[in-house]
Design an enzyme around this catalytic site. Structure first.
Site, PDB file in Angstrom:
ATOM      1  CD  GLU A 136       5.704 -14.731   5.053  1.00  0.00           C
ATOM      2  OE1 GLU A 136       5.150 -13.754   4.492  1.00  0.00           O
ATOM      3  OE2 GLU A 136       6.923 -14.819   5.217  1.00  0.00           O
ATOM      4  CG  ASN A 168      -1.973   1.028   1.205  1.00  0.00           C
ATOM      5  OD1 ASN A 168      -1.739   2.210   1.445  1.00  0.00           O
ATOM      6  ND2 ASN A 168      -3.172   0.603   0.887  1.00  0.00           N
TER       7      ASN A 168
HETATM    8  N1  THU Z   1       7.360  -9.713   2.804  1.00  0.00           N
HETATM    9  C1  THU Z   1       6.539 -10.805   2.841  1.00  0.00           C
HETATM   10  O1  THU Z   1       5.438 -10.797   2.288  1.00  0.00           O
HETATM   11  N2  THU Z   1       6.984 -11.894   3.507  1.00  0.00           N
HETATM   12  C2  THU Z   1       8.247 -12.046   4.016  1.00  0.00           C
HETATM   13  O2  THU Z   1       8.580 -13.090   4.544  1.00  0.00           O
HETATM   14  C3  THU Z   1       9.199 -10.939   3.907  1.00  0.00           C
HETATM   15  C4  THU Z   1       8.632  -9.642   3.474  1.00  0.00           C
HETATM   16  C5  THU Z   1       6.930  -8.555   2.015  1.00  0.00           C
HETATM   17  C6  THU Z   1       6.603  -7.313   2.779  1.00  0.00           C
HETATM   18  C7  THU Z   1       6.829  -6.250   1.715  1.00  0.00           C
HETATM   19  O3  THU Z   1       5.688  -6.196   0.886  1.00  0.00           O
HETATM   20  C8  THU Z   1       7.973  -6.793   0.891  1.00  0.00           C
HETATM   21  O4  THU Z   1       7.970  -8.196   1.123  1.00  0.00           O
HETATM   22  C9  THU Z   1       9.323  -6.208   1.236  1.00  0.00           C
HETATM   23  O5  THU Z   1       9.622  -6.361   2.556  1.00  0.00           O
END
Ligand code: THU
Length: 160
Positions: free
Chosen positions: A75, A65
């Site tokens: 997750e 966002n």
């Molecule tokens: N992110 C996840 O979706 N899962 C993870 O295990 C690490 C980080 C996302 C959050 C953000 O949208 C992007 O990855 C960069 O941190």
């Protein structure tokens, strides 16, 4: 007297040939859904897939966002969906993959602190550990039996 406490976690590092069929299908589902990542701010495309006790596989990607903290990790989205739609089904395994937009290779990734706490809540709810699979850039896989290995001093362990 001051004591030093060493916190430890155990992680299995699996060669690609030692990844089971079920684990492979979860990692593949996570890879596929990572293509749906909405990540214009980080370009970090994450996919997470969950295997429910009934054999069903659910998956989600991260959704960002313009107000950064509103974005949600893959997750927590997939675990939230599992809880919302299959409240009685234990999510036995969660597989996590990530790739930088435009890259060929998979990136190093590890669940953030909020996601670890989110995984912990589901473990507490069902009273058993969740297996966490993390794909590595060289196609090897980290297998972690329970979030305590990644988050040793969990909030619900503070009193023990
Ligand atoms: N992110 C996840 O979706 N899962 C993870 O295990 C690490 C980080 C996302 C959050 C953000 O949208 C992007 O990855 C960069 O941190």
């Amino acid at each position: 007297m001051t004591q030093k406490i060493i916190l430890q976690g155990e992680i299995e590092l699996l060669e690609p040939s030692n990844v089971s069929k079920v684990e492979l299908s979860l990692l593949k589902a996570a890879q596929k859904v990572s293509e749906n990542s909405y990540s214009p701010y980080s370009s970090f495309q994450v996919g997470a897939a969950v295997l429910l006790e009934n054999g069903e596989i659910l998956q989600s990607s991260n959704q960002e966002n313009v107000s950064y903290p509103v974005g949600v990790c893959a997750e927590r989205l997939v675990l939230g969906y599992a809880g919302a739609n299959f409240p009685d089904q234990f999510p036995q395994i969660i597989a996590i993959v990530a790739r930088r937009k435009g890259d060929q290779n998979w990136a190093k990734v590890s669940p953030c602190g909020m996601c670890l706490q989110g995984i912990n809540e589901v473990e507490q709810r069902f009273g058993k550990p969740i297996t966490i699979l993390i794909l590595r850039p060289d196609q090897s896989v980290y297998r972690v039996e329970g979030v305590k290995n990644l988050l040793p001093l969990k909030i619900d362990d503070l009193t023990s």
